[in-house]
Design a protein around this motif. Structure first.
Motif, PDB file in Angstrom:
ATOM      1  N   GLY A  96       0.849  -1.180   0.000  1.00 27.93           N
ATOM      2  CA  GLY A  96       0.000   0.000   0.000  1.00 27.93           C
ATOM      3  C   GLY A  96       0.883   1.228   0.000  1.00 27.93           C
ATOM      4  N   GLU A 140      -5.087   3.837  -5.806  1.00 25.64           N
ATOM      5  CA  GLU A 140      -5.869   2.829  -5.095  1.00 25.64           C
ATOM      6  C   GLU A 140      -6.386   1.730  -6.009  1.00 25.64           C
ATOM      7  N   ILE A 161      -5.445   0.803   2.202  1.00 30.41           N
ATOM      8  CA  ILE A 161      -5.858   2.051   1.562  1.00 30.41           C
ATOM      9  C   ILE A 161      -5.607   3.129   2.604  1.00 30.41           C
ATOM     10  N   ILE A 167     -10.617   5.759  -1.266  1.00 29.01           N
ATOM     11  CA  ILE A 167     -10.915   4.400  -1.711  1.00 29.01           C
ATOM     12  C   ILE A 167     -11.678   4.379  -3.035  1.00 29.01           C
TER      13      ILE A 167
END
Length: 346
Positions: A96, A140, A161, A167
């Motif tokens: 991430g 994302e 996220i 998101i």
């Protein structure tokens, strides 16, 4: 171009075209001849028929759990759970935005390390290496899309996220790929993963891009489970269940709860599990039921204390998971109080 470069002749190109046409036509014939699915099969393979995270015989070690060590925050207990689960299952990969300790592994010994903007993934890269813990682009849809491919190929992505507010570029991936892969393939293909997402308000400076909740958008997405802990201990047990189940899980972590004092806990064992769909009774009362989750659990508890001074007692329920929902706990409470109030941030 292919013929000009001498890669293929016109005869072979025509034969290839005919081969492709035949394959497509045969597939179309099979689709046309296949009968429509029976209505009763509509809900088949929405979730895994084999691994049920609501099964309390498999996923409930909460009662009588032994705790040890100094009390840790929600950040501490989530981090401990991820260390232990990555040690247990070599298929787990974590990635991430900024989740690694260092983008360039050769500098790990020279920098303090980041491990996420909230330090939730701190030291995972140091322990398990850059092949299993790495930073992603600031995209994302890329994070979730890559996780889909990994999950289908047998890995277990646990992605982050960075803020719930970001998101939405991954909405198509989550709604149409993550949640529906098992269902639309009738169980032939699965997509188990965990998407960790800091969420919610009650912090200064959050504004529109760092304060959103939006749980209802995903709670109405078939095939996606949602966990939303309010305490450090619950976060540890629910995350472990999320990682070990065979369905995609949206794991929501309220930013306001990350380092609160009141929800700290000593550390449980490596097999501490809390099943999905098991609400927690936070406060016993007879006059009104409050159903809530996340940061509003403690806020509701404080409100209940004030009401008690007026002679009103509150039955306070922390849902802990939004999909599945513990309807039985709610029904039992409302039968007693005949009044219900639902408190949420959306």
């Amino acid at each position: 171009f292919l013929m000009t470069e001498g890669i293929i002749t016109s005869e072979k190109l025509e034969a290839l075209r005919k081969e492709v046409d035949d394959e497509v036509n045969k597939a179309a014939d099979i689709a046309i001849e296949t009968p429509q699915p029976a209505p009763e099969s509509a809900l088949r393979n929405v979730f895994s028929p084999d691994v049920d995270p609501t099964d309390r015989s498999l996923f409930d070690t909460e009662e009588g759990a032994e705790l040890s060590g100094n009390p840790g925050t929600m950040v501490d207990l989530i981090n401990r759970c991820m260390h232990e689960e990555m040690e247990r299952d070599p298929r787990i990969v974590v990635f991430g935005e900024d989740v690694a300790d260092c983008s360039r592994e050769e500098y790990l010994e020279r920098v303090k390390g980041k491990g996420g903007v909230f330090k939730v993934t701190a030291n995972l890269q140091r322990k398990f290496g850059s092949a299993r813990v790495f930073n992603s682009p600031l995209a994302e849809a890329n994070i979730v899309g890559r996780a889909v491919g990994m999950a289908i190929r047998g890995l277990k992505p646990v992605v982050e996220i960075q803020f719930f507010d970001y998101i939405f570029p991954a909405m198509m991936q989550i709604r149409n790929e993550v949640a529906l892969t098992r269902w639309r393939s009738d169980g032939d293909t699965t997509c188990p993963m965990v998407m960790r997402v800091p969420v919610g308000g009650y912090l200064k400076g959050g504004a529109v891009y760092h304060s959103q909740s939006g749980t209802t958008l995903f709670a109405h997405t078939p095939g996606l489970m949602i966990a939303y802990p309010s305490t450090a201990l619950d976060a540890n047990g629910l995350l472990r269940t999320a990682i070990r189940c065979d369905d995609p899980v949206l794991f929501l972590e309220h930013k306001h709860l990350y380092r609160q004092i009141y929800n700290k806990s000593e550390y449980p064992s490596k097999d501490f599990l809390i099943p999905f769909g098991k609400a927690k009774k936070v406060r016993e009362g007879n006059d009104v039921t409050i159903v809530t989750f996340g940061a509003l659990v403690e806020r509701s508890n404080q409100a209940a204390k004030r009401l008690e001074q007026q002679g009103i007692t509150v039955d306070l329920i922390d849902l802990r998971t939004l999909v599945p929902y513990d309807w039985e706990a709610i029904a039992e409470s409302v039968k007693k109080t005949s009044r219900v109030l639902v408190a949420h941030e959306d």
